[in-house]
Design an enzyme around this catalytic site. Sequence first.
Site, PDB file in Angstrom:
ATOM      1  N   GLU A   1       6.251 -21.637  -9.361  1.00 28.64           N
ATOM      2  CA  GLU A   1       5.794 -20.602 -10.301  1.00 28.64           C
ATOM      3  C   GLU A   1       4.607 -19.824  -9.759  1.00 28.64           C
ATOM      4  O   GLU A   1       4.522 -18.601  -9.897  1.00 28.64           O
ATOM      5  CB  GLU A   1       5.426 -21.242 -11.645  1.00 28.64           C
TER       6      GLU A   1
ATOM      7  N   TYR B   1     -12.405   9.448   9.444  1.00 24.89           N
ATOM      8  CA  TYR B   1     -12.847   8.316   8.626  1.00 24.89           C
ATOM      9  C   TYR B   1     -13.455   8.783   7.303  1.00 24.89           C
ATOM     10  O   TYR B   1     -14.171   9.778   7.246  1.00 24.89           O
ATOM     11  CB  TYR B   1     -13.894   7.482   9.392  1.00 24.89           C
TER      12      TYR B   1
ATOM     13  N   THR C   1      26.997 -14.678  -9.776  1.00 22.11           N
ATOM     14  CA  THR C   1      26.555 -13.284  -9.848  1.00 22.11           C
ATOM     15  C   THR C   1      26.189 -13.064 -11.316  1.00 22.11           C
ATOM     16  O   THR C   1      26.824 -13.648 -12.201  1.00 22.11           O
ATOM     17  CB  THR C   1      27.652 -12.286  -9.426  1.00 22.11           C
ATOM     18  N   HIS C   2      25.177 -12.259 -11.561  1.00 22.18           N
ATOM     19  CA  HIS C   2      24.665 -12.051 -12.935  1.00 22.18           C
ATOM     20  C   HIS C   2      24.278 -13.381 -13.585  1.00 22.18           C
ATOM     21  O   HIS C   2      24.318 -13.494 -14.803  1.00 22.18           O
ATOM     22  CB  HIS C   2      25.702 -11.349 -13.822  1.00 22.18           C
TER      23      HIS C   2
ATOM     24  N   GLN D   1     -12.912   1.539   3.699  1.00 22.30           N
ATOM     25  CA  GLN D   1     -13.474   0.189   3.720  1.00 22.30           C
ATOM     26  C   GLN D   1     -12.663  -0.747   2.810  1.00 22.30           C
ATOM     27  O   GLN D   1     -12.725  -1.967   2.960  1.00 22.30           O
ATOM     28  CB  GLN D   1     -14.945   0.237   3.278  1.00 22.30           C
TER      29      GLN D   1
HETATM   30  N1  ARG Z   1     -17.980  -1.087   6.911  1.00 21.69           N
HETATM   31  C1  ARG Z   1     -17.250   0.091   7.302  1.00 21.69           C
HETATM   32  C2  ARG Z   1     -15.754  -0.108   6.973  1.00 21.69           C
HETATM   33  O1  ARG Z   1     -15.394  -1.216   6.779  1.00 21.69           O
HETATM   34  C3  ARG Z   1     -17.392   0.322   8.763  1.00 21.69           C
HETATM   35  C4  ARG Z   1     -17.195   1.731   9.191  1.00 21.69           C
HETATM   36  C5  ARG Z   1     -18.332   2.549   8.737  1.00 21.69           C
HETATM   37  N2  ARG Z   1     -18.275   3.863   9.269  1.00 21.69           N
HETATM   38  C6  ARG Z   1     -18.962   4.842   8.696  1.00 21.69           C
HETATM   39  N3  ARG Z   1     -18.859   6.006   9.270  1.00 21.69           N
HETATM   40  N4  ARG Z   1     -19.668   4.636   7.633  1.00 21.69           N
HETATM   41  O2  ARG Z   1     -15.001   0.815   6.895  1.00 21.69           O
END
Ligand code: ARG
Length: 465
Positions: free
Chosen positions: A295, A322, A160-161, A327
């Site tokens: 390493e 989205y 330990t340590h 991406q």
């Molecule tokens: N190449 C885009 C990604 O990887 C795909 C989705 C694109 N969707 C959009 N609404 N532009 O996220």
Amino acid sequence: MSSPSNGKLWAGRFSKAVDSRVNDFNSSIRFDSRMYAEDIDGSIAHAAMLQSKGILSKDEGERLIAALLELKQEMAEGKVVPPEDAEDIHTFVEAVLTERLGDAGKRLHTARSRNDQVATDLRLYLKRHVPRVSAALAELVETLWVRAEEHADTLMPGYTHLQRAQPISFGHHLMAYAFMFLRDMGRIRDALTRMDESPLGAGALAGTTYPIDRHQTAAALGFAAPAGNSLDAVSDRDFCLELLSAFSILMMHLSRFAEEIVLWSSWEFRFIELDDAFATGSSIMPQKKNPDVAELVRGKSGRVFGSLMALLTVMKGLPLAYNKDMQEDKEAIFDALDTVLLCLSAFTPMVATMRVNAAAMEQACAKGFLNATDCADYLVSKGLPFRDAYKITGQMVSFCIERNTELSALSLAELRRFSPLFDNDVYDAIEMRACLDRRQSFGGPAKESVLRQVQTARKELKNYR
Ligand code: ARG
């Protein structure tokens, strides 16, 4: 009327072609073309569903599926390679189909979006490829128990340590890592179970007005179910984050083990010697044998932790659904996946082939008072309360340090100056191997206990298969 599309599927509302610098910046084809098979499988499931719902004609559906299968084959053989200036794998596949089939190709995107497509492709890709990590971990765990059985009673200092603490066996130390890696397998399995839902059919965010069947596409792609909320399905990347967390913890375990291998193979320890095939030399110092694999594994943990941090930071401020920021998910998770696999592929055979210097380990046990707790326990067995026994043994240790000697080298007369309870049987009681053999508590380092741990690990590993 035609628009200056420079090949973009979404060019309709634009009056100029996209700037080539934006095109390069925006493109994800460099790293998402590795999902080509998943993208095509998703399209096949989608086309088959559209056809069975009467949204596509039988003929169109059949031609689409045949063309998709053909393209998948061509891409597998390297006959078709997406150009560098393609936007992403989704638009590339659709563009090829449109080129080959005309209108039927153009109908494929009915009732779907790239947003549900990319979320589906990525889950599918990870479902297929992450089990390679589990298989590599299984191999490491098996290697560890083989070596632990070999060394179930190889005496070694426990620390330990990084200070010598109590005697353990090398097998016990190795099994500690085996249990860590088994839990890593459990975390990966849990993450894969939780992400087993299909986003396909969530559309851009709001589902669709077409009479689609998301259960059908989910089943066709091997998902347990369709994701329950279309907004959630396209918005979250928690499945990547869970895997990145599991990979980060796994790399932390590997990195600690790597650190110990670096220490153990030094001249200061000499507990192990790496096989020549798993070590490297120095360009100037002829005597050197460096633990580069260990390493580099220790070093590569940084990039996996970095990917986890990067994606957490990408996601934390995004409004639903989205956003293009997302991406960034793929390079993070792909790099982490590749790194983990690469590390395990070199680490496991390094552990399998390292030579263990049992004599050096045993010799290291001779110094450092690893039997001090056992000496106190001896006095306790003669009736002394533990706290008093602890204090007396402490005084004995400092007496020995001054004289550069060890507890077991003291004569009975010297011992009795510290406590009249000492008798001739103390020498057996504090003999180092006896101290190890008596540590038979559940999970402890004694030989029988280590062998039991191997059996437990064997059983657990079966659950992950
Ligand atoms: N190449 C885009 C990604 O990887 C795909 C989705 C694109 N969707 C959009 N609404 N532009 O996220």
